[in-house]
Design a protein around this motif. Structure first.
Motif, PDB file in Angstrom:
ATOM      1  N   SER A  45     139.024  98.744  95.836  1.00 31.76           N
ATOM      2  CA  SER A  45     140.081  98.513  96.793  1.00 31.76           C
ATOM      3  C   SER A  45     139.483  97.585  98.110  1.00 31.76           C
ATOM      4  O   SER A  45     140.309  96.710  98.372  1.00 31.76           O
ATOM      5  N   GLN A  87     148.009  99.592  96.636  1.00 30.76           N
ATOM      6  CA  GLN A  87     147.482 101.061  95.753  1.00 30.76           C
ATOM      7  C   GLN A  87     148.388 102.040  96.486  1.00 30.76           C
ATOM      8  O   GLN A  87     149.074 102.869  95.589  1.00 30.76           O
ATOM      9  N   ASP A 173     146.431  96.488  92.560  1.00 31.67           N
ATOM     10  CA  ASP A 173     145.593  97.778  92.421  1.00 31.67           C
ATOM     11  C   ASP A 173     146.456  98.983  91.876  1.00 31.67           C
ATOM     12  O   ASP A 173     147.312  99.310  92.706  1.00 31.67           O
TER      13      ASP A 173
HETATM   14 MG   LIG Z   1     141.318 102.091  95.563  1.00 34.20          MG
END
Ligand SMILES: [Mg+2]
Ligand SMILES: Nc1ncnc2c1ncn2[C@@H]1O[C@H](COP(=O)(O)OP(=O)(O)OP(=O)(O)O)[C@@H](O)[C@H]1O
Ligand SMILES: Nc1ncnc2c1ncn2[C@@H]1O[C@H](COP(=O)(O)OP(=O)(O)OP(=O)(O)O)[C@@H](O)[C@H]1O
Ligand SMILES: [Mg+2]
Lengths: 249, 327, 306, 227, 355
Positions: A45, A87, A173
């Motif tokens: 990330s 995410q 993500d």
């Molecule tokens: Mg991550």
């Protein structure tokens, strides 16, 4: 060098003593799905944040469509055609599903400075938005408030918003996270088709999906790239099996 | 939704009928109160752009209100004394013409909002509240100790400014001007809320990261909202100064900022008619409770408390139910 | 300007900073912990001062007065939390702002109704009256030194509570996710009542301590409230350390600004004019400081979040 | 002995009803899997059990009627929650996250750190800056710190690397072996089969199928889960 | 029937001043059944004061307005009220602007001109032989006027001239400056709570120089809150409860009997205003503006201040005294110790176009 859509060169990023990116150089080629995998906390990330511009690297460069974008803010990169999913969902919970997608279309149109016209009456924006909803199977939920969606539905909406942006590259993500088996399968098929529109940089822990989709895989461990290669290469790599896949895969 | 529409229509009708009745019954004070309420509603409607749509809790809107007021005071006092406002490379004369004053008020307060916004929008949440308060306090202390335009004593303009074709000294005519402005701004607000800009701004309030990710700059959206908001509140300030024919630093005080916020909150944040309901209610309470006893503010406090505790989303929310009314 | 004057002014700045900290401590606790912008904090400060003045007047004992101030403010705080604030946690912050604004009106006029419109009398206790001679020949009021001590003690106590006790940790957890901490078995409502009472007691203590050197009157809380907000915002919301540093910065800026700015303007204009212009800028100095800090560090010096 | 028992549970979000009648029983020491497509009401059921939202129907834990209790009292009866989306306390350090939840019993910070050594390494780090997987471990550790008798895991392996996921399934197995009752929501049918004794399937807010794990045939999975 | 509108501050922090004004005025008006008195609370906000004035003028049709405590509120109300032909009798605030260029035939200050009490302090400082006073006031027009008033009658050197912030509560920094300045006396004008705070802090600082101030900070209501810290302080005033004038003795005892407390300055001004009004009403009706104005101007009433007459700008000509704070039993109060200015008018009388 085959011309890459998106690439990083020797990215370094440290949080205090923790080195989250150590000289990461990757490339995303036309028409491919490039998966980034790695243990939790490997820096995936963080890498995406640097690519998209929400985090500034300590050193190194990010190139998009042949242009050095390291100094550009997030929104400028987005306007160039870099679409991302988060995410943890970043959606306007108080708005309807439709409004969330319209926002994406509006961003892509680059004309937010209209104060008196109705956004919902703008045919161009509507068409883009409706198409994105249709593609992600959310068309029936268009009028619901986003807060009323289940977790999985929100993940789908994330993808839908990215679709509206007329992207030249996708950065995703963990789009599968939270989707049920059925949803994952559906999305896998969808991403497979999507790659022809724009290449995808895909961070994902769902190995079934990764192995089904990826043209190339990069493995990140402790901020370093330990391997890059085709699905077969990576599956066979003992280092990767040890650090990430375990014996299950 | 329908109920809210009805309520709004009723409020608007009230704003037409009551002063009309007052003219008939020769109750100029009722018109005065209504004018006060309408001007406060206008100021609050300005704030509602920043607060309701943009989520920017500005505790410094009195700055714009006051700047609008001083724009009127300064221009009119120079016109009154036949002294030029600026006499250098070129000459700027004072004026007693309302349209010019309005323009000046909106432009100067919009500029101030731009300046404050550029500096303040780096912060968010409670910090934004406080930094706007800080700018408010700076303006207030500056105005108090700056002798040129009367300092804390303020500035008296003996006669109300003029509007072509109207006798502004007649309470109902001046009221009509103020009401027209309010309607215009509410119409603008209603359009703005559903416009592309409105959508982007609302998203910037909720998920700035997302807005960036689709290629828009949330701060610029908010800055524009703040400028619009400041300009409207500044315009209200000019009208308020004209209503009283007087302007003083108390228009810039933090209590004033607080009151403008209170109007919006009791009415209902982000509701089209929230500022109107809030300002009308507050002015009525102030007027009615004021006679009860020396300790009337206790009752005002209790009434406000009751509105918060029992009405979600202010008065309009209390009557029409919860929820952001758009979509 | 003599070095002694400058030294004394720096001391004054520190002292007024500590005093500001005392006022800001309870506010930052409530603000940081519960995310509540408590405009009525100034009213609780006033409640403390009035309770102290009333008890000191009746008994002649300053210590009893302090205890009364703590008790009265804590009780008022707990009551406010139970009757009003509790119903508003799930709401928009703005509803809380309005509610506490309403509370100011009720407290102020209620106090006036109880105690009349005239300021009350509260004096320094005899054992803290007079001045002490500090090294370097600075004559300094004993009571002010005591205030510095009290402020630092409160700072240490709060820091310990916040960072080291389970109570403090749970409170901060609740600040992040109230629903979740409850689902883990913590009675967050009780905790919040407690926090509110503690915050209120600190405000009351500040009021009682400041009462003997200021005017105990209706509305005394409002200017202080603004300053306290300035302090905690400069320091970073919720940070006790920030409130202390912020208090000292504001105290020093204000005191030295009042001394130095008029001197500065004397270089360019006549004495009387310099006094007015200088003091005009001095009255803006802390707000300029605050705006500057926030522009440089948008979440204050020690703040983590917005 | 039945530890948790839900009968005909219904619940709504404002005007939208989300649960239309959920039945569920969990015996002491038993692990039950709750399955269903996205948006079928799994999380809503969990929220009702934890008293995070009002519900109608009977809701009994260990012989006590839950439906009148506030959230924290329900938790103190011994319900430990690993919520969907982790919900770690962002501004607290890892250690503080654990302390905040702690109640006396066999689980303490040291034991949690032995279960998840990564948490030990990150002890002083702010939870907000942990990686997703680390946060998930923290959420499980935090629930264990309350020393529950029943653990509810709502998508506890979401977003975890395969190795970590395996660790968590191993941890779940250990906990079950220790006699901890569990309600597990997860999308991996394969892992659920290994870990749970029984299963319940929700569809549009109703429990439409319940039975022992081995009775969950491919055909059942096909109709209800779209596999 | 005549209608009188009183606009004054009855709520919030400044309420005690307004309440005394009102009580003094109502006491003075007692028994005047043909006068209807309307009292409203201005909340100490200029815009509210303006609106009450408009209401009283337009709806209630009052003939005379009075009662405003604060200069900035007076500046907001008076010009427009007098422009609309109403009479305004000031019970307190009398800013310089309204005494000079802005004077108006319908505006009468019954109290003083704002600078008067400060001028008295200046004159007294000079007569006491102080050579280096330190002077201090808040930075706003009334504060600037006060220091100018002081300097008008004190032409020597100053040890320092400081403007504080309006509403400031801590004066440690100013006190340190006083200590360091080598001053031989201190003059301050700090209205309301500021004065209380200053005196308490000054007493605790050990500086101990003689202090002078205007009566506001030593008024009956405030003194009890200051306590011993005020003892011995000299202050300039045009009224004191021990002033030996028959009307004053009547006033003080009547006020005490009616309200159970000692009257303050504001009560005295209110009371005088009432008597001025009654005396004028006896001679003329407000509807006959010229006659009524002349009646007011003759000031044909028994002032609690003894001799009282209006100068051409319709501000008083009166004696201004120096009082000292003393303790009578348990009560802190003032006694007159000197007359600082005799037959003092105001500095701005020549700027006024009325002759
Ligand atoms: Mg991550
Ligand atoms: N702002 C920050 N400050 C300190 N450490 C950070 C910060 N952001 C991330 N980290 C740390 O950097 C490491 C990499 O984090 P990142 O979120 O990139 O991991 P990831 O590969 O995406 O993991 P996951 O698959 O679990 O999401 C983690 O150990 C994390 O704790
Ligand atoms: N806050 C909310 N307000 C209104 N409706 C909601 C809310 N949360 C969930 N819902 C609705 O309730 C239904 C059940 O949601 P729930 O979150 O329980 O599903 P789930 O089974 O946990 O799904 P997932 O696997 O996607 O997490 C969904 O249809 C959703 O739209
Ligand atoms: Mg769920």
């Amino acid at each position: 060098m085959p011309d890459s859509v998106l690439s990083t060169h020797e990215l370094h990023k440290a949080f205090g003593a923790l080195r989250a990116s150590e000289g990461i150089s990757i490339r995303l080629l036309h028409g491919e799905i490039h998966a980034i995998i790695g243990p939790n906390g490997a820096g995936k990330s963080t890498l995406i944040a640097q690519i998209c511009g929400s985090l500034r690297p300590d050193s190194g460069r990010v190139t998009f469509l042949g242009r050095d974008v390291t100094a550009l803010p997030t929104e400028a990169r987005a306007r160039m055609g870099l679409a991302r999913t988060f995410q943890t969902s970043a959606l306007a919970m108080d708005q309807t599903v439709m409004q969330n997608v319209l926002l994406g279309a509006l961003g892509a149109s680059g004309r937010p400075w209209r104060f008196l016209s109705r956004v919902a009456r703008d045919a161009g924006l509507r068409d883009t938005a409706e198409a994105a909803l249709l593609e992600t199977g959310l068309q029936d939920l268009a009028r619901l408030r986003t807060a009323e969606l289940s977790h999985g539905q929100r993940r789908q909406l994330e993808v839908a918003v990215a679709l509206t942006q007329a992207p030249r590259a996708f950065v995703m993500d963990e789009p599968m996270a939270g989707l049920g088996a059925e949803g994952s399968r559906h999305l896998t098929g969808f991403l497979d088709r999507l790659r022809t529109r724009a290449p995808i940089l895909l961070v994902e822990h769902d190995m079934d999906a990764v192995f089904a989709l990826a043209d190339r895989i990069t493995v990140l461990v402790y901020g370093r790239v330990i391997a890059t290669g085709s699905v077969e290469d990576i599956r066979a790599d003992p280092l990767v099996r040890d650090a990430y896949l375990g014996d299950g895969a | 939704m329908n109920r809210e529409w009805l309520l709004n229509a009723a409020l608007l009708a009230g704003l037409v009928v009551v002063p009309g009745w007052a003219v008939w019954a020769d109750e100029p004070f009722t018109i005065m109160l209504a004018t006060r309420a309408v001007i406060f509603a206008l100021a609050a409607a300005g704030l509602n752009i920043a607060l309701g749509l943009g989520g920017l809790v500005s505790l410094g809107h009195a700055v714009f209100f006051g700047i609008g007021g001083y724009a009127m005071g300064v221009l009119a006092s120079h016109a009154q004394n036949y002294t030029p406002l600026y006499d250098g490379v070129f000459t700027i004369q004072g004026t007693k013409s309302m349209p010019v004053i309005w323009l000046a008020a909106a432009v100067t307060s919009g500029l101030a909002a731009w300046l404050i916004g550029v500096l303040s929008l780096r912060t968010s949440g409670a910090y934004f509240i406080m930094i706007t308060l800080a700018f408010g306090q700076m303006a207030y202390f500056f105005a108090i100790s700056w002798p040129a335009y009367g300092g804390e004593d303020g500035l008296s303009i003996y006669v109300r400014n003029g509007f072509p074709g109207l006798n502004t000294l007649d309470p109902i005519q001046f009221y009509g001007l103020c009401l027209a402005w309010l309607c215009l701004v509410l119409w603008g607000y209603a359009r703005l809320r559903r416009s592309p800009f409105g959508l982007a701004l609302d998203s910037a309030r909720q998920v700035p990261d997302r807005v960036r990710a689709v290629g828009l700059d949330p701060r610029r959206l908010q800055l524009v909202a703040l400028v619009l908001s400041g300009a409207v509140t500044g315009l209200a300030g000019a009208l308020f100064a004209d209503l009283n024919r007087f302007v003083s630093p108390s228009m810039l005080s933090w209590q004033m900022s607080g009151e403008i916020i209170v109007f919006v909150i009791i009415g209902g944040v982000a509701r089209l008619f929230g500022p109107v309901a809030g300002a009308v209610f507050y002015v009525m309470m102030e007027h009615w409770l004021g006679g009860i006893s020396d300790y009337w503010q206790i009752f005002l406090g209790l009434v406000l408390l009751a509105v918060v505790l029992f009405g979600r989303g202010g008065l309009i929310g209390m009557i029409c139910g919860k929820g952001r009314p758009d979509a | 300007m003599s070095p002694i004057l400058l030294a004394e002014q720096i001391l004054n700045g520190l002292q007024s900073g500590v005093m500001l900290f005392l006022m800001a401590a309870g506010l930052t606790l409530i603000f940081g912990v519960m995310g509540l912008i408590n405009l009525a904090h100034g009213s609780l400060y006033m409640v403390g001062a009035f309770a102290a003045a009333a008890v000191a007047g009746a008994t002649g004992s300053f210590l009893l007065a302090l205890i009364a101030a703590l008790a009265a403010a804590a009780a008022a705080g707990a009551m406010v939390e139970l009757l009003v604030i509790r119903r508003l946690y799930a709401r928009d912050h703005l509803d809380q702002v309005l509610a506490t604004f309403a509370l100011i009106l009720i407290f102020s006029e209620g106090t006036r109704w109880l105690f009349g419109s005239f300021p009350l009398y509260l004096d320094i206790p005899p054992w803290l009256a007079g001045t002490v001679m500090l090294p370097g020949g600075i004559e300094y009021a004993a009571y002010r030194l005591a205030l510095i001590g009290a402020g630092l003690a409160v700072a240490a106590g709060l820091w310990w509570m916040n960072a080291r006790t389970r109570l403090g940790i749970q409170i901060r957890a609740g600040e992040n996710d109230r629903e979740m901490i409850a689902a883990l078995g913590v009675d967050i409502s009780k905790l919040y009542t407690l926090v509110f009472a503690i915050g209120a007691a600190l405000a009351g203590l500040a009021g009682a301590l400041v009462g003997p050197i200021q005017s105990v009157q209706i509305g005394m809380g409002e200017p202080v409230l603004i300053l306290a907000f300035v302090v905690i915002v400069i320091g970073g919301i919720g940070s006790v350390r920030g409130a202390l540093v912020g208090g000292l910065l504001v105290g020093l800026t204000d005191t030295l600004g009042r001394l130095l700015l008029p001197e500065l303007f004397k270089l360019v204009t006549d004495a009387s004019g310099a006094a007015t212009i200088g003091s005009a800028f001095a009255s803006m100095a802390i707000y300029i400081l605050m705006a500057g800090v926030l522009i440089w560090k948008p979440t204050g010096l020690f703040g983590a979040r917005a | 002995m039945t530890l948790l028992s839900l009968t005909q549970l219904t619940a709504s979000y404002g005007a939208t009803q989300a649960l239309f009648g959920v039945d569920l029983d969990i015996a002491a020491g038993e692990a039950v899997a709750m399955m269903g497509r996205n948006g079928m009401g799994k999380t809503t059921t969990v929220r009702c059990i934890c008293r995070m939202m009002p519900a109608q129907g009977t809701l009994v834990f260990d012989g006590q009627d839950l439906s009148r209790l506030p959230s924290h009292r329900a938790a103190r009866l011994g319900i430990g929650l690993v919520p969907e989306g982790r919900r770690c306390f962002r501004d607290l350090s890892v250690a503080e996250n654990l302390v905040a939840a702690a109640r006396p019993g066999a689980w303490h910070a040291g034991r949690v750190e032995r279960l998840f050594p990564r948490l030990g390494e990150r002890r002083r780090q702010r939870a907000a800056s942990l990686s997703g997987g680390e946060q998930q471990m923290l959420a499980i550790g935090r629930a264990l710190m309350t020393n529950p008798r029943m653990l509810i895991l709502d998508e506890a392996t979401e977003g975890l690397a395969p190795t970590v996921r395996a660790e968590i399934w191993a941890a779940i197995a250990t906990l079950k072996a220790d006699g901890m009752a569990m309600l597990v929501i997860d999308k991996s049918l394969k892992e659920l089969r290994g870990a749970c004794d029984r299963a319940v399937i929700l569809e549009r807010g109703r429990s439409v199928w319940a039975g022992p794990m081995r009775a969950l045939t491919t055909q059942v999975a096909n109709t209800h889960l779209g596999l | 029937e005549v209608r009188v509108g009183m606009i004054t501050t009855l709520s919030g922090g400044g309420a005690s001043l307004g309440i005394d004004t009102r009580d003094g005025f109502l006491l003075g008006m007692k028994g005047q059944d043909d006068v209807e008195i309307l009292v409203e609370d201005d909340q100490r906000k200029p815009d509210v004061a303006v609106q009450i004035a408009d209401k009283m003028i337009q709806s209630d049709k009052v003939d005379v307005l009075t009662g405003i405590v604060w200069s900035n509120l007076a500046m907001a109300v008076v010009p427009s009220a007098t422009a609309q032909g109403k009479f305004y009798l000031s019970t307190n605030a009398a800013p310089a602007q309204l005494a000079g260029k802005g004077c108006h035939p319908n505006y009468f200050a019954v109290s003083y001109q704002n600078d008067n009490l400060h001028e008295a302090a200046g004159a007294f400082a000079k007569s006491e032989g102080y050579t280096k006073p330190f002077i201090m006031a808040p930075n706003y027009p009334a504060g600037q006027d006060s220091l100018n008033g002081f300097k008008r009658f004190f032409d020597g050197d100053l040890a320092g001239e400081v403007y504080t912030q309006l509403g400031q509560t801590d004066f440690a920094a100013e006190i340190a400056q006083i200590r360091a300045s080598g001053a031989d006396s201190v003059f301050f004008f700090l209205p309301g709570g500021m004065g209380i705070s200053f005196l308490k802090q000054y007493a605790g600082s050990g500086v101990g120089l003689p202090v002078l101030g205007p009566a506001f900070s030593f008024d009956q209501a405030i003194l009890q809150a200051v306590g011993d810290a005020a003892l011995g302080v000299k202050n300039g005033s045009n009224w004191s409860k021990d002033l030996e004038v028959p009307a004053n003795a009547d006033f003080v005892s009547a006020f005490q009997a009616e309200y159970g407390r000692l009257p303050s300055l504001y009560a005295a001004y209110g009371y005088d205003t009432a008597h001025l009004l009654i005396s004028a009403l006896d001679k003329a009706d407000p509807s006959d503006a010229d006659a009524f104005r002349a009646a007011l101007k003759s000031a044909d009433f028994d002032s609690v201040r003894g001799k009282f007459s209006f100068d051409t700008n319709q501000h008083p000509i009166q004696d201004i005294y120096i009082r000292e704070v003393i303790k009578e039993g348990d009560i802190y109060t003032n006694k007159i110790v000197a007359t600082a200015l005799t037959d003092r008018s105001s500095a701005y009388v020549d700027d006024c176009s009325m002759k």
